[in-house]
Enzyme design. Structure first.
Site, short mmCIF file in Angstrom:
data_model
loop_
_atom_site.label_atom_id
_atom_site.label_comp_id
_atom_site.label_asym_id
_atom_site.label_seq_id
_atom_site.Cartn_x
_atom_site.Cartn_y
_atom_site.Cartn_z
N LYS A 216 54.28 -8.77 12.84
CA LYS A 216 54.74 -9.55 11.62
C LYS A 216 54.72 -10.91 11.63
O LYS A 216 54.96 -11.55 12.85
CB LYS A 216 56.07 -9.03 11.29
CG LYS A 216 56.36 -9.23 9.66
CD LYS A 216 57.73 -8.65 9.58
CE LYS A 216 58.43 -8.90 8.34
NZ LYS A 216 59.80 -8.59 7.80
N ASN B 40 58.53 -4.78 -1.91
CA ASN B 40 59.29 -5.68 -0.77
C ASN B 40 59.15 -6.92 -0.99
O ASN B 40 58.23 -7.90 -1.27
CB ASN B 40 58.49 -5.44 0.47
CG ASN B 40 59.24 -5.75 1.78
OD1 ASN B 40 60.41 -6.53 1.82
ND2 ASN B 40 59.00 -5.18 2.88
N CYS C 61 50.84 -15.40 1.24
CA CYS C 61 52.29 -15.53 0.56
C CYS C 61 52.39 -16.96 0.21
O CYS C 61 51.91 -17.99 0.78
CB CYS C 61 53.29 -15.13 2.00
SG CYS C 61 53.11 -13.43 2.29
N LYS D 162 43.95 -13.74 5.91
CA LYS D 162 44.35 -12.54 5.05
C LYS D 162 44.49 -13.24 3.76
O LYS D 162 45.26 -14.24 3.59
CB LYS D 162 45.72 -12.15 5.52
CG LYS D 162 46.01 -10.83 4.75
CD LYS D 162 47.31 -10.22 5.49
CE LYS D 162 47.66 -9.00 4.76
NZ LYS D 162 48.91 -8.35 5.44
N ASN E 35 46.09 -7.63 0.22
CA ASN E 35 47.46 -7.91 0.58
C ASN E 35 48.08 -7.03 -0.89
O ASN E 35 47.70 -6.43 -1.62
CB ASN E 35 48.11 -9.12 0.63
CG ASN E 35 49.15 -9.31 1.37
OD1 ASN E 35 49.88 -8.04 1.43
ND2 ASN E 35 49.57 -10.51 1.95
N THR E 36 49.56 -7.24 -0.72
CA THR E 36 50.43 -6.61 -1.80
C THR E 36 50.25 -7.23 -3.08
O THR E 36 49.56 -8.48 -3.11
CB THR E 36 51.86 -6.58 -1.43
OG1 THR E 36 52.08 -8.10 -1.22
CG2 THR E 36 52.18 -5.86 0.08
N CYS F 194 46.46 25.45 -20.30
CA CYS F 194 47.29 24.47 -20.39
C CYS F 194 47.32 23.80 -21.74
O CYS F 194 48.07 22.91 -21.89
CB CYS F 194 47.47 23.62 -19.19
SG CYS F 194 46.08 22.55 -18.82
N CYS G 42 30.96 16.10 -28.39
CA CYS G 42 31.02 15.33 -27.05
C CYS G 42 30.03 14.37 -26.77
O CYS G 42 29.12 14.77 -26.90
CB CYS G 42 31.00 16.82 -26.12
SG CYS G 42 31.43 16.00 -24.41
N CYS H 44 38.70 14.72 -20.26
CA CYS H 44 39.26 15.79 -20.19
C CYS H 44 39.31 16.28 -18.63
O CYS H 44 40.10 17.02 -18.01
CB CYS H 44 38.49 16.89 -20.88
SG CYS H 44 36.68 16.83 -20.36
N CYS I 176 42.78 17.30 -16.50
CA CYS I 176 42.86 18.83 -16.00
C CYS I 176 43.58 18.84 -14.69
O CYS I 176 43.28 18.35 -13.75
CB CYS I 176 41.33 19.50 -16.02
SG CYS I 176 41.32 21.04 -15.41
#
Length: 395
Positions: A40, A71, A132, A171, A198-199, A340, A370, A376, A380
């Protein structure tokens, strides 16, 4: 798998995360079979680390459960004096594994000093967290270094200039207008690879009773970095764009949850794949599924190495103008249909009103209406029940 001149026993690593912020946890992961870890993000001793708890939250969708983890944590509470000792310990205990360390600095001397100390400790590679908030180095308060290509080129150059042995991986963040420009800046700096990405800065949800967004820390919150399955499509696009336009190795991270996801990352150009959310959720033991799944896939496809997968999907990615114009229509395989009505409702209210229902509620496509949009198929719940049949080129 070979990456940046290093041999990895498999392409799977733990990313810089809570998973790698404890020495015993890192050892457990390597014993379990992970090829390597990225410790980290650490910093110099003068960097004040003031964490807030609780720091985690989640994004949930119906019965699917958690599809994204949030986070508000940014950096390890352990400074370089602790992390360099951990690198030495891990290299002594696991000489065949690849040990990386993530770093973040507020000034040139910080970046360069961290590199020198980690190399002396025996680190295999160095990852730089440009994704960051970087304090005084940012072009504006709260900005990420990776959002400024000029700063990326400059700071990555500092790091690479200080490194004498270990490959340098930068990064980056997907939160930019042009990720290719940023990756090109990394390449021009002389750095060895890009970590993409990254996030995603996110607001994870709001408690409808207290009106406080999550995570609620004493009645307040801040934006979280969201990881997990929810961000996989964004990461795939970032990796693909870099791989198509910049000649630089890529380690992929952000959204991979299975061996299938990892294969997709490799198919668009990632040489290694880093995991975070999934081992946090299910434990380090998922490495068995990752290795077995990949091995089986390679055997079935007739490939001898994960390297054979790299970039194979990229030739299929083109601009919208270069897409072929085909006439396709929806076709329901009645013996698979569970009646369904989801395809009917979706087409009626979100498509082209081309799917009707027979007396027994079996869907029936009006081929004149169509256009083959594919809605569709997506709604499904039964795999393979609806297929799009090509009728030839559009007139």
């Amino acid at each position: 798998m070979d990456f940046c001149g290093l041999r990895f026993e498999n392409p799977f690593l733990l990313s810089a995360s809570p998973c790698t912020d404890d020495l015993d946890m890192a050892k457990d992961a390597l014993k379990a079979g992970w090829a390597g870890v990225v410790l980290k993000t650490t910093s110099v001793a003068s960097e004040v680390v003031d964490l807030a708890y609780p720091m985690m939250s989640s994004f949930r969708v119906g019965d699917e459960g958690m599809v994204g983890m949030g986070n508000v944590d940014l950096i390890s509470e352990h400074h370089i004096d602790v992390v360099e000792k951990r690198v030495r310990s891990l290299k002594r205990g696991f000489p065949e594994k690849r040990i990386g360390a993530s770093i973040m600095g507020a000034a040139r001397e910080d970046w360069e000093g961290l590199v020198r100390r980690l190399e002396a400790a025996g680190v295999d590679f160095i990852e730089c967290s440009f994704s960051c908030p970087q304090g005084t180095l940012g072009s504006k308060p709260g900005a990420m270094l990776a959002q400024d290509p000029v700063l990326v080129r400059r700071v990555a150059g500092w790091v690479k200039g200080a490194a004498r042995r270990a490959p340098v991986i930068i990064k980056i963040t997907p939160m930019v207008a042009d990720v290719v420009e940023v990756a090109q800046a990394v390449k021009e700096s002389g750095a060895d690879a890009v970590c993409a990405s990254n996030t995603i800065p996110s607001l994870m949800g709001i408690d409808l009773d207290t009106f406080c967004p999550n995570p609620c820390v004493g009645g307040r919150t801040t934006y979280s970095g969201m990881s997990g399955a929810a961000i996989k499509p964004i990461t795939l696009r970032v990796i693909a764009e870099i791989a198509r336009q910049v000649d630089i190795p890529i380690t992929g991270t952000g959204g991979a949850c299975s061996w299938r996801d990892a294969v997709e990352f490799m198919l668009v150009g990632a040489g290694t794949v880093q995991f975070c959310t999934e081992p946090m959720r299910y434990g380090f033991r998922i490495i068995d599924d990752l290795k077995e799944g990949l091995e089986s896939f390679l055997r079935v496809k007739g490939f001898s190495s994960p390297a054979d997968l790299l970039g194979r999907a990229l030739p299929h990615i083109v601009s919208h103008d270069d897409l072929p114009r085909l006439r396709v229509v929806s076709h329901v395989i009645e013996e698979k249909c569970i009646r369904c009505d989801l395809c009917h409702v979706a087409c009626r209210d979100g498509g082209h009103q081309a799917i009707g229902l027979k007396a027994d509620r079996t869907p029936e496509t009006d081929e004149e209406k169509c256009v083959g949009c594919g809605l569709c198929v997506q709604v499904c719940p039964v795999t393979g029940c609806i297929e799009l049949v090509e009728k030839g080129p559009l007139r």
